[in-house]
Design a protein around this motif. Structure first.
Motif, PDB file in Angstrom:
ATOM      1  N   ASP A  44      -7.994   6.128   7.773  1.00 29.99           N
ATOM      2  CA  ASP A  44      -7.149   4.947   7.604  1.00 29.99           C
ATOM      3  C   ASP A  44      -5.696   5.330   7.324  1.00 29.99           C
ATOM      4  OD1 ASP A  44      -7.308   1.833   7.216  1.00 29.99           O
ATOM      5  OD2 ASP A  44      -6.038   2.614   5.591  1.00 29.99           O
ATOM      6  N   HIS A  80      -0.090   4.598   0.409  1.00 29.96           N
ATOM      7  CA  HIS A  80      -0.627   3.863   1.556  1.00 29.96           C
ATOM      8  C   HIS A  80      -1.822   3.021   1.128  1.00 29.96           C
ATOM      9  CE1 HIS A  80      -2.328   2.875   5.452  1.00 29.96           C
ATOM     10  NE2 HIS A  80      -3.473   3.399   5.025  1.00 29.96           N
ATOM     11  N   TRP A  82      -2.725   2.095  -1.925  1.00 34.32           N
ATOM     12  CA  TRP A  82      -2.366   1.063  -2.902  1.00 34.32           C
ATOM     13  C   TRP A  82      -1.739  -0.137  -2.210  1.00 34.32           C
ATOM     14  CZ3 TRP A  82      -4.766   0.525  -7.063  1.00 34.32           C
ATOM     15  CH2 TRP A  82      -5.149   1.603  -7.839  1.00 34.32           C
ATOM     16  N   SER A  84      -2.406  -1.126   0.861  1.00 39.56           N
ATOM     17  CA  SER A  84      -3.276  -1.642   1.930  1.00 39.56           C
ATOM     18  C   SER A  84      -4.321  -2.612   1.392  1.00 39.56           C
ATOM     19  CB  SER A  84      -3.990  -0.478   2.624  1.00 39.56           C
ATOM     20  OG  SER A  84      -5.064  -0.014   1.832  1.00 39.56           O
ATOM     21  N   ASN A  85      -5.033  -3.202   2.321  1.00 43.51           N
ATOM     22  CA  ASN A  85      -6.165  -4.059   1.978  1.00 43.51           C
ATOM     23  C   ASN A  85      -7.478  -3.300   2.114  1.00 43.51           C
ATOM     24  OD1 ASN A  85      -4.624  -6.377   1.450  1.00 43.51           O
ATOM     25  ND2 ASN A  85      -4.456  -6.781   3.637  1.00 43.51           N
ATOM     26  N   PHE A  86      -7.408  -1.980   2.164  1.00 43.47           N
ATOM     27  CA  PHE A  86      -8.592  -1.142   2.300  1.00 43.47           C
ATOM     28  C   PHE A  86      -9.513  -1.429   1.119  1.00 43.47           C
ATOM     29  CE2 PHE A  86     -10.816   3.034   2.190  1.00 43.47           C
ATOM     30  CZ  PHE A  86     -11.166   3.139   3.529  1.00 43.47           C
ATOM     31  N   LYS A  87     -10.724  -1.902   1.406  1.00 45.30           N
ATOM     32  CA  LYS A  87     -11.578  -2.378   0.320  1.00 45.30           C
ATOM     33  C   LYS A  87     -12.018  -1.276  -0.645  1.00 45.30           C
ATOM     34  CE  LYS A  87     -15.994  -2.249   2.744  1.00 45.30           C
ATOM     35  NZ  LYS A  87     -17.160  -2.994   3.137  1.00 45.30           N
ATOM     36  N   ARG A  89     -10.112   1.324  -1.649  1.00 48.00           N
ATOM     37  CA  ARG A  89      -8.892   2.118  -1.856  1.00 48.00           C
ATOM     38  C   ARG A  89      -8.984   3.036  -3.066  1.00 48.00           C
ATOM     39  NH1 ARG A  89      -4.605  -2.567  -3.472  1.00 48.00           N
ATOM     40  NH2 ARG A  89      -5.431  -2.935  -5.547  1.00 48.00           N
TER      41      ARG A  89
END
Length: 170
Positions: A44, A80, A82, A84-87, A89
């Protein structure tokens, strides 16, 4: 904080070294989050660089896209995630911090090189007066950064050693 359990991240605490093989439950947790359990890295993060490449690739045909590229800002791996919407993270950041130091050093060297190129191109584009100059800068940067993104993907997937200088000399 250990590298085998998700806990609150604290930058003031030293990270213990990787402990070698991780248990299968932890490996599955990482895989489910699209984090390579062997390297502790997630592809990602490469989206950050692919975004810049996509914008640069548009500049020769649409010079106004140079302005869009100039809004791109460097982000560290943690920054990056923090932003993002990366579940997963927190898990991605923790796994990165627990990654083998040699793997992480190679990865960090490569991403620092990409960031340096993109930052320098942005500076040059800001100073350029002609659309053709910006287009040339964009084409050259794309030719340099794309192979580096591929190498970074190889590191993430655990199957590449990095020789940035060899790639850049081509």
């Amino acid at each position: 904080m250990t590298c085998t359990a998700a806990t609150e991240l604290r930058s003031d605490l030293p990270m213990p070294p990787p402990t070698g093989r991780i248990d299968e439950a932890r490996a599955e947790q990482l895989r489910a989050a699209n984090i390579n359990p062997r390297t502790g890295l997630a592809t990602d993060y490469l989206n950050h660089f692919n975004e810049a490449i996509m914008l640069l690739e548009m500049v020769p045909d649409m010079p106004e896209c140079a302005e869009d590229f100039l809004t791109w800002t460097p982000l560290s791996y943690a920054e990056h995630f923090w932003a993002s919407n990366f579940k997963a993270r927190d898990l991605a950041i923790e796994a990165y911090e627990c990654a083998d130091p040699k793997v992480r050093a190679n990865f960090d060297h490569l991403t620092a090189t990409m960031t340096s190129i993109l930052t320098a191109v942005g500076k040059a584009m800001r100073e350029a007066q002609q659309d053709r100059t910006r287009a040339t800068l964009a084409e050259q940067a794309t030719a340099w950064v794309k192979p580096l993104v591929a190498l970074a993907g190889g590191i993430i997937n655990g199957n590449a050693e990095v020789d940035v200088e060899a790639v850049m000399s081509n």
